[in-house]
Scaffold this motif. Structure first.
Motif, PDB file in Angstrom:
ATOM      1  N   TYR A 195       0.844  -1.176   0.000  1.00  0.00           N
ATOM      2  CA  TYR A 195       0.000   0.000   0.000  1.00  0.00           C
ATOM      3  C   TYR A 195       0.883   1.230   0.000  1.00  0.00           C
ATOM      4  O   TYR A 195       2.087   1.154   0.289  1.00  0.00           O
TER       5      TYR A 195
ATOM      6  N   ASN B   8       0.879   5.812   0.431  1.00  0.00           N
ATOM      7  CA  ASN B   8       0.183   7.050   0.714  1.00  0.00           C
ATOM      8  C   ASN B   8       1.115   8.239   0.544  1.00  0.00           C
ATOM      9  O   ASN B   8       2.335   8.093   0.498  1.00  0.00           O
TER      10      ASN B   8
ATOM     11  N   SER C 131       1.635  12.036   2.213  1.00  0.00           N
ATOM     12  CA  SER C 131       1.224  12.839   3.367  1.00  0.00           C
ATOM     13  C   SER C 131       2.197  13.979   3.578  1.00  0.00           C
ATOM     14  O   SER C 131       3.367  13.892   3.193  1.00  0.00           O
TER      15      SER C 131
ATOM     16  N   VAL D 189       2.758  12.326  10.781  1.00  0.00           N
ATOM     17  CA  VAL D 189       1.934  12.739   9.652  1.00  0.00           C
ATOM     18  C   VAL D 189       1.053  13.891  10.114  1.00  0.00           C
ATOM     19  O   VAL D 189       0.438  13.834  11.181  1.00  0.00           O
TER      20      VAL D 189
ATOM     21  N   PRO E 299      -3.830  11.734   5.218  1.00  0.00           N
ATOM     22  CA  PRO E 299      -3.049  11.563   3.994  1.00  0.00           C
ATOM     23  C   PRO E 299      -3.692  12.332   2.831  1.00  0.00           C
ATOM     24  O   PRO E 299      -4.920  12.419   2.746  1.00  0.00           O
TER      25      PRO E 299
HETATM   26  C1  LIG Z   1       0.046   5.157   5.309  1.00  0.00           C
HETATM   27  O1  LIG Z   1      -1.044   4.267   5.488  1.00  0.00           O
HETATM   28  C2  LIG Z   1      -0.862   3.333   6.523  1.00  0.00           C
HETATM   29  C3  LIG Z   1      -2.019   2.350   6.470  1.00  0.00           C
HETATM   30  O2  LIG Z   1      -3.240   3.009   6.402  1.00  0.00           O
HETATM   31  C4  LIG Z   1      -0.733   4.069   7.837  1.00  0.00           C
HETATM   32  O3  LIG Z   1      -0.483   3.146   8.870  1.00  0.00           O
HETATM   33  C5  LIG Z   1       0.439   5.026   7.754  1.00  0.00           C
HETATM   34  O4  LIG Z   1       0.483   5.805   8.912  1.00  0.00           O
HETATM   35  C6  LIG Z   1       0.303   5.936   6.561  1.00  0.00           C
HETATM   36  N1  LIG Z   1       1.548   6.660   6.446  1.00  0.00           N
HETATM   37  C7  LIG Z   1       1.610   7.906   6.028  1.00  0.00           C
HETATM   38  C8  LIG Z   1       2.986   8.468   5.963  1.00  0.00           C
HETATM   39  O5  LIG Z   1       0.622   8.539   5.723  1.00  0.00           O
END
Ligand SMILES: *[C@@H]1O[C@H](CO)[C@@H](O)[C@H](O)[C@H]1NC(C)=O
Ligand SMILES: *[C@@H]1O[C@H](CO)[C@@H](O)[C@H](O)[C@H]1NC(C)=O
Length: 170
Positions: A89, A91, A93, A102, A106
């Protein structure tokens, strides 16, 4: 991330070497698309960074490459997908570089990344984000906040990151 420019595109610099130590930097530089884990395994007593923030690449080595933005700006990103056979997966952010936290929700997130069925045009490697209105004032100073692309390949437990430096115009 090769559009817009990212810290990792510029390759290493003295601040990165000082913070993460040469052993780790050498592994990161050997394969610019390699997972962070491979480098961290090599960490020696000179490792004093957190390679899970922007692969350890430092703002000081990239401060000629900072984009000035304002809330509502739409930024186009392109990810150069080098090794697409690592499902996981991803993302995008805004991340506080001091705490690795973060900020807000996101800007983009994909439950399955990469996703070759998402196009053309491929939504996973060609996408827009909108600069949120709610960023804290710390993001008005360059270096404090980055737009981070984060990809976790769940099967082989590998982390890939790239960071775009920006600050919000006052
Ligand atoms: C990305 O997504 C994961 C799963 O939803 C989450 O645990 C994580 O904090 C996210 N990381 C960022 C950098 O947004
Ligand atoms: C990104 O936004 C621009 C301007 O609104 C638009 O022309 C472009 O098609 C968008 N690209 C993607 C990949 O969504």
């Amino acid at each position: 991330m090769d559009t817009p420019s990212s810290r990792t595109l510029l390759l290493t610099g003295p601040a990165h070497e000082e913070a993460c130590g040469l052993a780790v930097v050498e592994v990161l530089e050997r394969d610019i698309a390699g997972p962070i884990e491979n480098a961290v395994w090599e960490a020696d007593e000179d490792y004093n960074c957190n390679a899970y923030i922007c692969r350890g690449y430092q703002f000081e080595d990239n401060n000629d490459n900072v984009q000035v933005v304002k809330a509502g700006d739409v930024l186009y990103f392109h990810v150069n997908l080098v090794a697409g056979h690592h499902p996981g997966y991803a993302n995008v952010s805004v991340v506080d570089t001091a705490t690795n936290a973060v900020i807000g929700s996101p800007l983009r997130s994909w439950d399955n990344w990469p996703n070759h069925l998402s196009g053309p045009p491929r939504d996973d490697i060609d996408y827009n984000i909108t600069i949120p209105a709610s960023l804290p004032s710390t993001c008005s100073e360059a270096g404090n906040c980055v737009i981070q692309f984060y990809w976790y390949a769940s099967g082989n437990e590998q982390t890939y990151e790239s960071c775009h430096d920006f600050y919000v115009e006052a």
